[in-house]
Design an enzyme around this catalytic site. Structure first.
Site, short mmCIF file in Angstrom:
data_model
loop_
_atom_site.label_atom_id
_atom_site.label_comp_id
_atom_site.label_asym_id
_atom_site.label_seq_id
_atom_site.Cartn_x
_atom_site.Cartn_y
_atom_site.Cartn_z
NE ARG A 27 -3.32 -1.06 2.60
CZ ARG A 27 -3.66 -1.41 3.74
NH1 ARG A 27 -3.40 -0.72 5.00
NH2 ARG A 27 -4.35 -2.56 4.38
NE ARG A 31 -7.25 5.73 3.19
CZ ARG A 31 -8.01 4.80 3.80
NH1 ARG A 31 -9.23 5.52 4.26
NH2 ARG A 31 -7.73 4.25 4.78
NE ARG A 40 -10.87 8.02 -3.00
CZ ARG A 40 -12.08 8.56 -2.73
NH1 ARG A 40 -11.89 9.93 -3.01
NH2 ARG A 40 -12.68 8.41 -1.93
CG ASP A 77 -9.90 -2.98 -4.53
OD1 ASP A 77 -10.32 -3.63 -3.46
OD2 ASP A 77 -9.22 -1.86 -3.55
CE1 TYR A 154 -13.69 -6.49 1.83
CE2 TYR A 154 -12.03 -8.47 1.30
CZ TYR A 154 -12.30 -7.95 2.17
OH TYR A 154 -11.02 -6.67 2.88
#
Length: 357
Positions: A27, A31, A40, A77, A154
């Protein structure tokens, strides 16, 4: 596929001698970087960012502009695959990823089909090609996918879960349906990773983020067996160059020997594992990647450097180590501490090799 100017990461994955220990971060484009947050915002949504090859390229390169990292990883992702299978991925503000159409009924499960990665996931391949051009062979590009079990969590839960009640309930009540989901998903992941390699990825990684929630025997049957199937189906050579594979099961330390035996070139370790003991256990069968606790980066610069040296000391000056965190970097990480980490790993690992002669 011409060799990158800095191929230290690729050589470490193949357990070849290197001048220093290469480093990248799970990652690493994210962020915690103000420049990522700016892009973003321009994208409008996380999914729009993923589906724009130009913006995905932009954020992939951001951490390499800031830090002397030894590899880039495709910005995407893991849930793009089930999205391409028709489950309707969306991101709820403050709640993370969700699916509009999670798998509930037997007919839905039986109707699952393998998407064409160059059509339904063509935007990912376009991003891979664009990133490779932008990197201009400076460092290697890593492609990736989620593992079948992790994606299935998921797909059945409809989003993240605390107890995995739905997916584990299905596993124990209808193992035939669970195996069907995993079988179709394994085929989809294999095709997806091979398409990334064809588009220019020079190494690939399988993220088994939720493998560690399974019981001992269930892990082998419902996660590792399908990872093994994917690894066996991967394109392992492109244009005369080896395309290495990394398998990472978070919470998978108990199955390290089994994972090392699945055909992969490297095994990712989370921070609960002693990397020195792991190296002694697997010998020279695979390279190891990891495994600093991401929370170390909340500490002082001195603590960051000291903990990084501990990991390097534990592994020793032996070939076959790629330095990484034991999981993804936190959005709350001070960017300046990453500079300390990168500089420490590069300089201290050179010292260790010099001392070893």
């Amino acid at each position: 596929m011409s060799r990158p100017k800095n191929d230290t990461f690729l050589r470490a994955l193949m357990r070849q001698p290197t001048d220093y220990t290469p480093l990248w971060l799970m990652r690493q484009a994210g962020r915690y970087l103000p420049e990522y947050r700016e892009t973003r915002k321009r994208a409008g949504s996380f999914l729009d960012l993923c589906k724009s090859p130009g913006m995905a390229c932009e954020v992939t390169l951001q951490p390499l502009t800031r830090y002397k990292l030894d590899a880039a990883i495709l910005f995407s992702d893991i849930l793009t695959v089930p999205d391409a299978m028709g489950l309707g991925l969306y991101f709820a503000e403050g709640e993370g990823p969700k699916f509009e159409r999670p798998l509930k009924e037997e007919w839905e499960i039986r109707n699952l089909a393998v998407p064409d990665p160059n059509i339904e996931l063509g935007y990912v391949m376009d991003a891979v090609a664009e990133i490779r051009r932008a990197l201009d062979n400076s460092v290697p590009l890593i492609g990736f996918s989620g593992s079948p079990w992790t994606l299935a969590c998921y797909m059945v839960e409809g989003g993240g879960s605390d107890d995995y009640r739905k997916v584990k309930g299905l596993l124990y009540s209808r193992p035939d349906l669970m195996h069907h989901i995993l079988g179709v998903t394994a085929q989809a992941v294999t095709a997806y990773l091979n398409a990334q390699i064809e588009a220019g990825a020079q190494a690939v990684m399988i993220f088994d983020s939720w493998g560690g929630v399974l019981a001992h025997d269930a892990y082998r049957e419902f996660s590792l067996a399908y990872i093994r199937q994917i690894v066996a189906g991967l394109t392992r050579e492109k244009d005369g160059e080896r395309v290495p594979c990394i398998v990472f099961t978070k919470g998978g330390g108990l199955w390290l020997a089994d994972i090392a035996d699945c055909g992969t070139d490297a095994v990712g370790l989370d921070w609960t594992v002693d990397i020195g003991a792991a190296r002694r256990l697997v010998g020279d069968k695979v390279a190891l990647q990891g495994n600093l606790d991401p929370a170390v980066l909340f500490g002082s610069p001195e603590a960051v450097a000291a903990e990084a040296r501990k990991v390097l000391d534990a592994y020793g000056p032996n070939p076959g180590h790629v330095f990484n965190l034991g999981h993804g970097i936190s959005q709350f990480t001070p960017p300046e501490n990453v500079t300390v980490l990168v500089d420490t790993v590069h300089s201290y690992s050179r010292q260790l090799r010099a001392q070893a002669g």
